[in-house]
Design a protein around this motif. Sequence first.
Motif, PDB file in Angstrom:
ATOM      1  N   ARG A   1       0.837  -1.216   0.000  1.00 53.11           N
ATOM      2  CA  ARG A   1       0.000   0.000   0.000  1.00 53.11           C
ATOM      3  C   ARG A   1       0.869   1.263   0.000  1.00 53.11           C
ATOM      4  O   ARG A   1       0.517   2.277  -0.594  1.00 53.11           O
ATOM      5  N   THR A   2       2.008   1.190   0.658  1.00 54.75           N
ATOM      6  CA  THR A   2       2.915   2.343   0.671  1.00 54.75           C
ATOM      7  C   THR A   2       3.333   2.716  -0.751  1.00 54.75           C
ATOM      8  O   THR A   2       3.372   3.900  -1.115  1.00 54.75           O
ATOM      9  N   CYS A   3       3.633   1.706  -1.556  1.00 55.66           N
ATOM     10  CA  CYS A   3       4.026   1.982  -2.958  1.00 55.66           C
ATOM     11  C   CYS A   3       2.871   2.634  -3.700  1.00 55.66           C
ATOM     12  O   CYS A   3       3.076   3.592  -4.469  1.00 55.66           O
ATOM     13  N   VAL A   4       1.665   2.132  -3.475  1.00 57.66           N
ATOM     14  CA  VAL A   4       0.484   2.689  -4.152  1.00 57.66           C
ATOM     15  C   VAL A   4       0.287   4.147  -3.730  1.00 57.66           C
ATOM     16  O   VAL A   4       0.054   5.030  -4.564  1.00 57.66           O
ATOM     17  N   GLU A   5       0.417   4.385  -2.427  1.00 56.79           N
ATOM     18  CA  GLU A   5       0.188   5.749  -1.925  1.00 56.79           C
ATOM     19  C   GLU A   5       1.201   6.739  -2.494  1.00 56.79           C
ATOM     20  O   GLU A   5       0.842   7.847  -2.896  1.00 56.79           O
ATOM     21  N   VAL A   6       2.464   6.330  -2.519  1.00 57.58           N
ATOM     22  CA  VAL A   6       3.485   7.237  -3.071  1.00 57.58           C
ATOM     23  C   VAL A   6       3.206   7.478  -4.552  1.00 57.58           C
ATOM     24  O   VAL A   6       3.258   8.619  -5.030  1.00 57.58           O
ATOM     25  N   ALA A   7       2.873   6.411  -5.272  1.00 54.28           N
ATOM     26  CA  ALA A   7       2.584   6.554  -6.713  1.00 54.28           C
ATOM     27  C   ALA A   7       1.442   7.542  -6.919  1.00 54.28           C
ATOM     28  O   ALA A   7       1.550   8.466  -7.743  1.00 54.28           O
ATOM     29  N   HIS A   8       0.375   7.371  -6.171  1.00 50.43           N
ATOM     30  CA  HIS A   8      -0.803   8.221  -6.383  1.00 50.43           C
ATOM     31  C   HIS A   8      -0.527   9.672  -5.971  1.00 50.43           C
ATOM     32  O   HIS A   8      -1.031  10.610  -6.592  1.00 50.43           O
ATOM     33  N   ARG A   9       0.290   9.833  -4.942  1.00 51.06           N
ATOM     34  CA  ARG A   9       0.654  11.196  -4.530  1.00 51.06           C
ATOM     35  C   ARG A   9       1.403  11.925  -5.654  1.00 51.06           C
ATOM     36  O   ARG A   9       1.346  13.137  -5.777  1.00 51.06           O
ATOM     37  N   HIS A  10       2.096  11.137  -6.475  1.00 50.28           N
ATOM     38  CA  HIS A  10       2.835  11.727  -7.601  1.00 50.28           C
ATOM     39  C   HIS A  10       2.033  11.640  -8.896  1.00 50.28           C
ATOM     40  O   HIS A  10       2.589  11.786  -9.980  1.00 50.28           O
ATOM     41  N   SER A  11       0.727  11.380  -8.779  1.00 53.99           N
ATOM     42  CA  SER A  11      -0.145  11.193  -9.949  1.00 53.99           C
ATOM     43  C   SER A  11       0.358  10.073 -10.855  1.00 53.99           C
ATOM     44  O   SER A  11       0.182  10.111 -12.085  1.00 53.99           O
ATOM     45  N   GLY A  12       1.006   9.076 -10.236  1.00 51.17           N
ATOM     46  CA  GLY A  12       1.508   7.932 -10.994  1.00 51.17           C
ATOM     47  C   GLY A  12       0.698   6.679 -10.691  1.00 51.17           C
ATOM     48  O   GLY A  12      -0.376   6.744 -10.077  1.00 51.17           O
ATOM     49  N   ALA A  13       1.221   5.570 -11.137  1.00 53.44           N
ATOM     50  CA  ALA A  13       0.518   4.291 -10.968  1.00 53.44           C
ATOM     51  C   ALA A  13       1.436   3.268 -10.301  1.00 53.44           C
ATOM     52  O   ALA A  13       2.671   3.376 -10.386  1.00 53.44           O
ATOM     53  N   ALA A  14       0.818   2.289  -9.644  1.00 50.19           N
ATOM     54  CA  ALA A  14       1.578   1.194  -9.038  1.00 50.19           C
ATOM     55  C   ALA A  14       0.921  -0.126  -9.407  1.00 50.19           C
ATOM     56  O   ALA A  14      -0.302  -0.270  -9.312  1.00 50.19           O
ATOM     57  N   TYR A  15       1.751  -1.063  -9.843  1.00 46.84           N
ATOM     58  CA  TYR A  15       1.268  -2.382 -10.239  1.00 46.84           C
ATOM     59  C   TYR A  15       1.913  -3.437  -9.338  1.00 46.84           C
ATOM     60  O   TYR A  15       3.095  -3.356  -9.027  1.00 46.84           O
ATOM     61  N   ILE A  16       1.102  -4.412  -8.950  1.00 46.69           N
ATOM     62  CA  ILE A  16       1.578  -5.469  -8.056  1.00 46.69           C
ATOM     63  C   ILE A  16       1.791  -6.754  -8.854  1.00 46.69           C
ATOM     64  O   ILE A  16       0.928  -7.150  -9.655  1.00 46.69           O
ATOM     65  N   VAL A  17       2.938  -7.404  -8.633  1.00 42.64           N
ATOM     66  CA  VAL A  17       3.193  -8.691  -9.290  1.00 42.64           C
ATOM     67  C   VAL A  17       2.289  -9.745  -8.652  1.00 42.64           C
ATOM     68  O   VAL A  17       2.385 -10.017  -7.448  1.00 42.64           O
ATOM     69  N   ALA A  18       1.405 -10.315  -9.459  1.00 43.87           N
ATOM     70  CA  ALA A  18       0.539 -11.385  -8.946  1.00 43.87           C
ATOM     71  C   ALA A  18       1.187 -12.744  -9.191  1.00 43.87           C
ATOM     72  O   ALA A  18       1.143 -13.633  -8.335  1.00 43.87           O
ATOM     73  N   GLU A  19       1.754 -12.880 -10.380  1.00 41.73           N
ATOM     74  CA  GLU A  19       2.423 -14.151 -10.704  1.00 41.73           C
ATOM     75  C   GLU A  19       3.476 -13.883 -11.756  1.00 41.73           C
ATOM     76  O   GLU A  19       3.238 -13.137 -12.701  1.00 41.73           O
ATOM     77  N   MET A  20       4.630 -14.509 -11.602  1.00 41.19           N
ATOM     78  CA  MET A  20       5.704 -14.276 -12.568  1.00 41.19           C
ATOM     79  C   MET A  20       5.603 -15.253 -13.726  1.00 41.19           C
ATOM     80  O   MET A  20       4.812 -16.188 -13.704  1.00 41.19           O
TER      81      MET A  20
END
Length: 211
Positions: free
Chosen positions: A95-114
Motif C-alpha cells: 500500500r505504501t508503494c500505491v500511496e506514493v505513486a498516487h501522490r505523484h499522480s503515478g501508478a503502481a502495479y503489483i506482481v501477482a504471478e511471474m
Amino acid sequence: MTELILSLDVLDRKEAVKVAESCAPFIDAIKIGYPLVLSSGLSIVEDLADLALPLIADFKVADIPNTNRLICEAVFSAGFDAVIAHGFVGADAARTCVEVAHRHSGAAYIVAEMSHPGATEFFHGGVAENLAELAVSCRADGIIAPATRPDRISRLREIVGSKAIYSPGVGAQGGDLDTVARLVDGVIVGRSIYEAENPGAEAERFSRIRR
Ligand code: C5P
C-alpha cells in the motif's frame, strides 16, 4: 486497445536510447528495470524524456513500508510514471508503494504471478490469487500476470475485474502474442524486440495488438 510496452533491458545507454527511439511510434510505454538503471543510472529517464512515453520502473519493490516509501519517492522524483512492486511483503508495504505513486499522480502495479517456469514453485496453490486480491484491496492500479500461462491470466482477471493486467512473457519466454493480447490491457515485450536486427520493425509487427 491492448497496449504494447517495451521492456528496455538493454545495458548500453546509447543503444537503449536508439532502440527506444526506433520503437517509439509503435509502443505505448517503456518498462525499465535493474539491468538498464544499474548500468546507466536513474538519469536514463532524462535521455528518454523527449519520447513522451510513460516510463514504468520495474524494480519489483519488496521491502518494509519505510524502505518501499524511500524507493518509490526516488522512482517518481526521477521522472518515472509508474512502479512495479511485489505484494508478498504484505498489504502495508504494498500500500505504501500505491500511496506514493498516487501522490505523484503515478501508478503502481503489483506482481501477482511471474512468467518463468520456477514461478510455479511458490505462486501457485492460491498465492497468486491472494496477491491479486491484495492488489485490489491496496487500490493498486493493476497487476502483472504471466503471458506464459493464459489460463492463469483468466483466473486472475476474475479477481481484479477491470483493473489493468500487464503481461510479460511473450516471445522469448514462449507466450503467444495474440492469445495473450485478448486477455490483458498491455503486453510487455523485451528481447523479441530489442534483440531483433531491426527493433523498430519488430515493434511495428507486435503493434498489431494496438488496433
Ligand atoms: O525479454 P522478455 O520479453 O522475456 O522480457 C520480459 C521482461 O518482463 C523482463 O524485464 C522481466 O524481468 C519482466 N518480468 C517477467 N515476468 C514477470 C514480471 C516481470 O518476465 N512476472
